[in-house]
Enzyme design. Structure first.
Site, PDB file in Angstrom:
ATOM      1  CG  ASN A 163      -9.603   0.277  -3.148  1.00 47.70           C
ATOM      2  OD1 ASN A 163     -10.479   0.053  -3.966  1.00 47.70           O
ATOM      3  ND2 ASN A 163      -8.325  -0.008  -3.385  1.00 47.70           N
ATOM      4  CG  HIS A 178       4.300   1.261  -5.584  1.00 44.57           C
ATOM      5  ND1 HIS A 178       3.143   0.663  -5.186  1.00 44.57           N
ATOM      6  CD2 HIS A 178       4.575   2.209  -4.655  1.00 44.57           C
ATOM      7  CE1 HIS A 178       2.710   1.229  -4.063  1.00 44.57           C
ATOM      8  NE2 HIS A 178       3.565   2.183  -3.742  1.00 44.57           N
ATOM      9  NE  ARG A 232       5.093  -1.263  -2.623  1.00 44.74           N
ATOM     10  CZ  ARG A 232       3.799  -1.592  -2.573  1.00 44.74           C
ATOM     11  NH1 ARG A 232       3.077  -1.263  -1.503  1.00 44.74           N
ATOM     12  NH2 ARG A 232       3.218  -2.181  -3.587  1.00 44.74           N
ATOM     13  CE1 TYR A 287      -0.916  -5.066  -2.165  1.00 46.38           C
ATOM     14  CE2 TYR A 287       1.351  -5.051  -1.389  1.00 46.38           C
ATOM     15  CZ  TYR A 287       0.181  -4.380  -1.661  1.00 46.38           C
ATOM     16  OH  TYR A 287       0.109  -3.033  -1.457  1.00 46.38           O
ATOM     17  CG  ASP A 343       2.999  -3.360   1.634  1.00 49.72           C
ATOM     18  OD1 ASP A 343       2.899  -3.844   2.785  1.00 49.72           O
ATOM     19  OD2 ASP A 343       2.044  -2.839   1.029  1.00 49.72           O
ATOM     20  CG  HIS A 376      -0.594  -5.964   1.628  1.00 52.77           C
ATOM     21  ND1 HIS A 376      -1.843  -6.449   1.321  1.00 52.77           N
ATOM     22  CD2 HIS A 376      -0.656  -4.632   1.414  1.00 52.77           C
ATOM     23  CE1 HIS A 376      -2.625  -5.475   0.920  1.00 52.77           C
ATOM     24  NE2 HIS A 376      -1.921  -4.339   0.971  1.00 52.77           N
ATOM     25  CD  GLU A 405       3.463  -0.246   3.303  1.00 50.46           C
ATOM     26  OE1 GLU A 405       2.243  -0.119   3.074  1.00 50.46           O
ATOM     27  OE2 GLU A 405       4.351   0.099   2.493  1.00 50.46           O
ATOM     28  CD  GLU A 458      -1.708   0.362   3.222  1.00 51.57           C
ATOM     29  OE1 GLU A 458      -2.474  -0.274   2.487  1.00 51.57           O
ATOM     30  OE2 GLU A 458      -0.548   0.666   2.902  1.00 51.57           O
ATOM     31  NE  ARG A 478       2.449   2.496   4.586  1.00 51.70           N
ATOM     32  CZ  ARG A 478       2.276   3.146   3.437  1.00 51.70           C
ATOM     33  NH1 ARG A 478       3.005   4.225   3.164  1.00 51.70           N
ATOM     34  NH2 ARG A 478       1.364   2.742   2.572  1.00 51.70           N
ATOM     35  CG  HIS A 520      -2.174   4.413   1.778  1.00 54.23           C
ATOM     36  ND1 HIS A 520      -1.565   3.362   1.132  1.00 54.23           N
ATOM     37  CD2 HIS A 520      -3.454   4.428   1.320  1.00 54.23           C
ATOM     38  CE1 HIS A 520      -2.425   2.773   0.335  1.00 54.23           C
ATOM     39  NE2 HIS A 520      -3.580   3.401   0.413  1.00 54.23           N
ATOM     40  CG  ASP A 541      -6.560   3.208  -2.256  1.00 48.31           C
ATOM     41  OD1 ASP A 541      -5.390   3.581  -2.402  1.00 48.31           O
ATOM     42  OD2 ASP A 541      -7.004   2.729  -1.202  1.00 48.31           O
ATOM     43  CD  GLU A 554       1.846   3.957  -1.238  1.00 43.34           C
ATOM     44  OE1 GLU A 554       1.826   2.897  -1.895  1.00 43.34           O
ATOM     45  OE2 GLU A 554       1.166   4.120  -0.198  1.00 43.34           O
ATOM     46  CD1 TRP A 559      -4.922 -10.040  -1.464  1.00 42.08           C
ATOM     47  CD2 TRP A 559      -5.280  -7.949  -0.800  1.00 42.08           C
ATOM     48  NE1 TRP A 559      -4.580  -9.229  -2.509  1.00 42.08           N
ATOM     49  CE2 TRP A 559      -4.792  -7.915  -2.115  1.00 42.08           C
ATOM     50  CE3 TRP A 559      -5.581  -6.737  -0.174  1.00 42.08           C
ATOM     51  CZ2 TRP A 559      -4.598  -6.723  -2.819  1.00 42.08           C
ATOM     52  CZ3 TRP A 559      -5.387  -5.567  -0.865  1.00 42.08           C
ATOM     53  CH2 TRP A 559      -4.895  -5.549  -2.179  1.00 42.08           C
TER      54      TRP A 559
END
Length: 402
Positions: free
Chosen positions: A37, A122, A147, A159, A210, A212, A236, A262, A283, A312, A316, A339, A402
């Protein structure tokens, strides 16, 4: 069974995907996902310029030998671009192997260890009320795990909170957009979100969240401890995992289970996390961790330390990767969760597949091989579109994960 053709196909039916298609001299074909991605063309070039010329004439049945040829033979090992390219070749070869044997790939991996693959969706919204409505929607669809991501008051974006609730895609511009983050606001708000979700849906729905990579280890320990009353299945990516030893500090402060991996590209990225039992779910995924062959090695190592899989499965990853993941998920003994973000109708049309969702479970195709293909004519109707993932800054302007 020699490889006589290898095609790298880039298409964008709503988002960018890279697919490798191999053809053998006896007419068998195999497909592998090569999507990274935001860096899709880097992998496409790696395949076209360096890998494809070396594949022509090779024996398609020699999966293990080809994996090592591409890994050891390149000299420059590991990394997401290299391992994604290797994954595409490996997955395509497993697809061919299954077709040659007349069996779905999971049968070649030892057969079923379960009847279906438990997946999570999600649920996200800007407000807690919106989150509750989204969780209810997934429960109505039959999901057994969800999630939960919520907007943070005072932040313009958060996010995991999207406009399109079913087809979230964060790569939103040719040049990365910038978001603003506040750890303090997030830590103050998140436990209350889960208190209301758990109160509304009771103790049996599996809840995930998550982070992130956005917290320091001690901040992650604080969050995990504050979430303990709500019995999350996992928290996560609580902190960047480059420093694997940092997960020990989180473990000292919370019993909330941890899922990481992931963005891992190989077993070496998670060796310490697994062998020291610093995580509960790994993951890593087929497309970014070297294909079915290498991901199976990661899961086998994890099984020795009572770490379960939690691959994951965002949008993407193309349906090619999802199909490959399901064959592995249904076969391994230490499966945890998968997921599952649904693809758009355009994507499903470009990638016809036999896997399906029913009663909270995904079921792999029973067709020989992976049970997925790419419609090359239709793929050509969706040309590549530059799309980058966002970047993140703190309120004072400091660049942040991010």
């Amino acid at each position: 069974m020699k490889i006589v053709d290898a095609r790298v196909i880039v298409t964008c039916p709503g988002r960018n995907f890279v697919t490798l298609k191999l053809v053998t001299d006896d007419g068998l074909t195999g497909v592998g996902d090569a999507t990274l991605n935001g860096r899709e063309l880097a992998v496409a070039s790696y395949l076209r310029d360096h890998v494809v010329p070396a594949l022509i004439g090779r024996d398609a049945s020699r999966i293990e030998d080809t994996w090592n040829y591409l890994y050891k033979g390149a000299y420059w090992r590991r990394g997401p671009v290299t391992m994604t390219a290797i994954a595409a070749v490996d997955t395509a070869l497993w697809d061919i192997k299954g077709k040659a044997a007349g069996m779905p790939v999971y049968q070649l991996l030892g057969g079923r260890s379960r009847e279906g693959v438990t997946v999570y969706g999600h649920a996200n919204a800007e407000t807690v009320e919106g989150v509750l409505a989204e969780v209810a929607r997934y429960v109505d669809l039959g999901y057994k795990a969800v999630r939960v991501q919520a907007g943070v008051p005072g932040l313009a974006t958060t996010y995991g909170v999207s406009g399109d609730k079913m087809f979230y895609e964060p790569a939103d511009a040719a040049v990365p957009t910038e978001a603003v983050w506040s750890t303090e606001r997030y830590l103050a708000h998140t436990p209350g979100v889960f208190a209301q979700v758990r109160d509304e849906f009771g103790p049996n729905l599996r809840l995930l969240h998550d982070v992130h990579h956005r917290l320091t280890p001690i901040e992650a320990g604080r969050l995990g401890k504050s979430l303990e009353p709500y019995a999350l299945t996992w928290m996560e990516d609580p902190t960047p995992a480059e420093l694997q030893d940092s997960l020990r500090l989180i473990r000292q402060h919370t019993t909330t289970p941890i899922a990481i991996g992931e963005i891992f590209s190989g077993i070496w990225d998670c060796q310490q996390l697994i062998t020291e039992q610093l995580i509960d779910y790994i993951r890593a995924t087929v497309v970014h961790a070297g294909g079915i062959t290498h991901l199976r090695r990661i899961f086998d190592l994890a099984a020795l330390y009572q770490v379960r899989s939690g691959s994951h499965g965002a949008t993407d990853l193309s349906p090619v990767c999802m199909s490959a993941a399901l064959h592995l998920d249904v076969a391994i003994p230490n499966f945890g969760l998968q997921e599952y973000m649904r693809h758009t109708a355009e994507t499903d049309a470009v990638f016809p597949h036999g896997y399906h969702f029913a009663d909270g479970y995904l079921h792999p195709s029973e067709e020989p091989g992976l049970g997925v293909d790419i419609d090359e004519d239709l793929a050509a109707a969706f040309p590549y579109r530059p799309a980058a993932l966002p970047v993140n800054r703190l309120e004072d302007g400091t660049l942040h994960s991010w």
